[in-house]
Design an enzyme around this catalytic site. Sequence first.
Site, PDB file in Angstrom:
ATOM      1  N   GLN A   1       0.577  -1.374   0.062  1.00  0.00           N
ATOM      2  CA  GLN A   1       0.308  -0.279   0.019  1.00  0.00           C
ATOM      3  C   GLN A   1       0.443   1.258   0.220  1.00  0.00           C
ATOM      4  OE1 GLN A   1      -3.227  -0.466   3.518  1.00  0.00           O
ATOM      5  NE2 GLN A   1      -1.840  -1.697   3.409  1.00  0.00           N
ATOM      6  N   ASN A   2       1.933   1.040   0.055  1.00  0.00           N
ATOM      7  CA  ASN A   2       2.882   2.487  -0.197  1.00  0.00           C
ATOM      8  C   ASN A   2       3.848   2.981  -0.948  1.00  0.00           C
ATOM      9  OD1 ASN A   2       2.805   1.525   2.599  1.00  0.00           O
ATOM     10  ND2 ASN A   2       5.266   0.249   3.272  1.00  0.00           N
TER      11      ASN A   2
ATOM     12  N   HIS B   1      -1.397   1.559  -4.577  1.00  0.00           N
ATOM     13  CA  HIS B   1      -1.708   2.706  -4.386  1.00  0.00           C
ATOM     14  C   HIS B   1      -1.252   4.126  -5.223  1.00  0.00           C
ATOM     15  CE1 HIS B   1      -4.340   2.258  -0.054  1.00  0.00           C
ATOM     16  NE2 HIS B   1      -4.168   1.599  -1.047  1.00  0.00           N
TER      17      HIS B   1
ATOM     18  N   CYS C   1      -2.110  18.663 -22.884  1.00  0.00           N
ATOM     19  CA  CYS C   1      -3.289  18.891 -23.038  1.00  0.00           C
ATOM     20  C   CYS C   1      -3.145  20.509 -21.941  1.00  0.00           C
ATOM     21  CB  CYS C   1      -4.370  18.064 -22.559  1.00  0.00           C
ATOM     22  SG  CYS C   1      -4.111  17.961 -20.611  1.00  0.00           S
TER      23      CYS C   1
ATOM     24  N   THR D   1       0.974  -2.621   8.661  1.00  0.00           N
ATOM     25  CA  THR D   1      -0.487  -2.402   8.034  1.00  0.00           C
ATOM     26  C   THR D   1      -1.627  -2.769   9.429  1.00  0.00           C
ATOM     27  OG1 THR D   1      -2.168  -2.434   6.524  1.00  0.00           O
ATOM     28  CG2 THR D   1      -1.070  -4.566   6.703  1.00  0.00           C
TER      29      THR D   1
ATOM     30  N   ALA E   1       9.332  -4.472  12.138  1.00  0.00           N
ATOM     31  CA  ALA E   1       9.180  -4.316  10.870  1.00  0.00           C
ATOM     32  C   ALA E   1      10.815  -5.098  11.165  1.00  0.00           C
ATOM     33  CB  ALA E   1       8.817  -4.459  10.028  1.00  0.00           C
TER      34      ALA E   1
HETATM   35  P1  OAD Z   1      -1.736   2.974   9.000  1.00  0.00           P
HETATM   36  O1  OAD Z   1      -0.770   3.838   9.996  1.00  0.00           O
HETATM   37  O2  OAD Z   1      -2.815   3.342   9.166  1.00  0.00           O
HETATM   38  O3  OAD Z   1      -0.841   2.013  10.132  1.00  0.00           O
HETATM   39  C1  OAD Z   1       0.423   1.448  10.573  1.00  0.00           C
HETATM   40  C2  OAD Z   1       0.455   0.455  11.230  1.00  0.00           C
HETATM   41  O4  OAD Z   1       1.720   0.373  11.316  1.00  0.00           O
HETATM   42  C3  OAD Z   1      -0.442   0.422  12.327  1.00  0.00           C
HETATM   43  O5  OAD Z   1      -0.525  -0.864  12.646  1.00  0.00           O
HETATM   44  C4  OAD Z   1       1.423   0.263  13.008  1.00  0.00           C
HETATM   45  O6  OAD Z   1       0.805  -0.254  14.733  1.00  0.00           O
HETATM   46  C5  OAD Z   1       2.208  -0.543  12.198  1.00  0.00           C
HETATM   47  N1  OAD Z   1       3.594  -0.100  12.675  1.00  0.00           N
HETATM   48  C6  OAD Z   1       4.070   1.297  13.182  1.00  0.00           C
HETATM   49  N2  OAD Z   1       4.999   0.910  13.247  1.00  0.00           N
HETATM   50  C7  OAD Z   1       5.842  -0.820  13.020  1.00  0.00           C
HETATM   51  C8  OAD Z   1       7.039  -0.642  12.798  1.00  0.00           C
HETATM   52  N3  OAD Z   1       8.239  -0.883  13.115  1.00  0.00           N
HETATM   53  N4  OAD Z   1       7.391  -3.045  12.260  1.00  0.00           N
HETATM   54  C9  OAD Z   1       6.045  -3.049  11.934  1.00  0.00           C
HETATM   55  N5  OAD Z   1       4.600  -2.061  12.209  1.00  0.00           N
HETATM   56  C10 OAD Z   1       4.355  -0.964  12.328  1.00  0.00           C
HETATM   57  O7  OAD Z   1      -0.736   3.132   7.660  1.00  0.00           O
HETATM   58  P2  OAD Z   1      -1.705   1.398   6.815  1.00  0.00           P
HETATM   59  O8  OAD Z   1      -2.436   0.439   7.020  1.00  0.00           O
HETATM   60  O9  OAD Z   1      -0.546   1.501   5.915  1.00  0.00           O
HETATM   61  O10 OAD Z   1      -3.718   5.293   1.900  1.00  0.00           O
HETATM   62  O11 OAD Z   1      -2.829   2.499   6.055  1.00  0.00           O
HETATM   63  C11 OAD Z   1      -2.966   1.524   4.468  1.00  0.00           C
HETATM   64  C12 OAD Z   1      -3.259   3.167   4.150  1.00  0.00           C
HETATM   65  O12 OAD Z   1      -3.859   4.655   4.980  1.00  0.00           O
HETATM   66  C13 OAD Z   1      -2.188   3.991   3.204  1.00  0.00           C
HETATM   67  O13 OAD Z   1      -2.059   3.341   1.999  1.00  0.00           O
HETATM   68  C14 OAD Z   1      -3.004   5.285   2.658  1.00  0.00           C
HETATM   69  C15 OAD Z   1      -3.920   5.881   4.286  1.00  0.00           C
HETATM   70  O14 OAD Z   1      -5.057   6.211   3.973  1.00  0.00           O
HETATM   71  C16 OAD Z   1      -4.039   6.339   0.977  1.00  0.00           C
HETATM   72  O15 OAD Z   1      -2.932   7.540   1.290  1.00  0.00           O
HETATM   73  C17 OAD Z   1      -4.636   5.864  -0.220  1.00  0.00           C
END
Ligand code: OAD
Length: 269
Positions: A121-122, A139, A176, A214, A257
């Site tokens: 998703q990154n 994304h 365009c 995530t 991670a």
């Molecule tokens: P989130 O910010 O929702 O979640 C990040 C996750 O990473 C959380 O569950 C944390 O507990 C975990 N985390 C934090 N530090 C960590 C580490 N060192 N190692 C492992 N895990 C850790 O991010 P996403 O789930 O990626 O979309 O969010 C999904 C989407 O929401 C993004 O792609 C973005 C956002 O809105 C768009 O912009 C379309």
Amino acid sequence: MLSIDDMDMEKNNKNIDDNNELTLKLKKTFLDSSRVVFLTGAGISKESGIPTFRGQEGLWRKYDPTKIASYSAFVDQPSLVWEFFYSRQRLISLSSFNTAHESIGKLEKIKKPHGCWVLTQNIDGLHQRAGSKNVIELHGNIFGVCCINCYYKKNYSHSDFFNYYDEKKLPICHNCSKILKPNVVLFEEPLPQDEWREAIRLSSSCDLMIIVGTSLNVSPANMLPNYAMDNGAFLVEINPEPTWLSRIMDVSIRGNASNVLPQILDSIV
Ligand code: OAD
């Protein structure tokens, strides 16, 4: 350094009795699987200095995504949206991948071609910079631009960034003359359909899914573990915090991670 045996693991699979057995199970499952899928999110890049979205220091605590990261915000006030994305591009172009990205890149090389995939998703491109080849960006990518009028697209890389970067000028379409959009999925936009179809196909046919960093809050990417589960895949989550899908995981490893993935790599090679 913690060993994988000492880590805080929540074992939801009742057949696994101890961490040593779990490490062996993970190794065997990884090596035996005809397809392994990593599903990654912002947490994997946190230790590269790129903030996550949710949680205490998450970006969406500071900014309202409807104002700076939605399709309607881009149509109404493209300069605000670009201000946000330029600052993120700058940060990401100066960041480096970490040991978590690197370990996934190395794990891909152990498997046969097309045996190991990253669905991310990154938008930061750090998996590719760390050596992963089989990466599907659900994304988009922050260094790309696209035109919502004529569908022109161009991908830059993080190292091109300072050549085309001009904070005061919005990028304009050569075809365009409309203002280009960052080639990322904004709120209110669907996922790129080819990537999404491929992500479903890979998740539905994997034997092992490792879900890293995530919160699984965002749909439709958060449906992918269910596709893997329906295929009988072994599900592993690596996250310091529980997520709302922890209950369907076979194992949840509570750690960062960048600590956990190098240890998984060490236990496999
Ligand atoms: P989130 O910010 O929702 O979640 C990040 C996750 O990473 C959380 O569950 C944390 O507990 C975990 N985390 C934090 N530090 C960590 C580490 N060192 N190692 C492992 N895990 C850790 O991010 P996403 O789930 O990626 O979309 O969010 C999904 C989407 O929401 C993004 O792609 C973005 C956002 O809105 C768009 O912009 C379309």
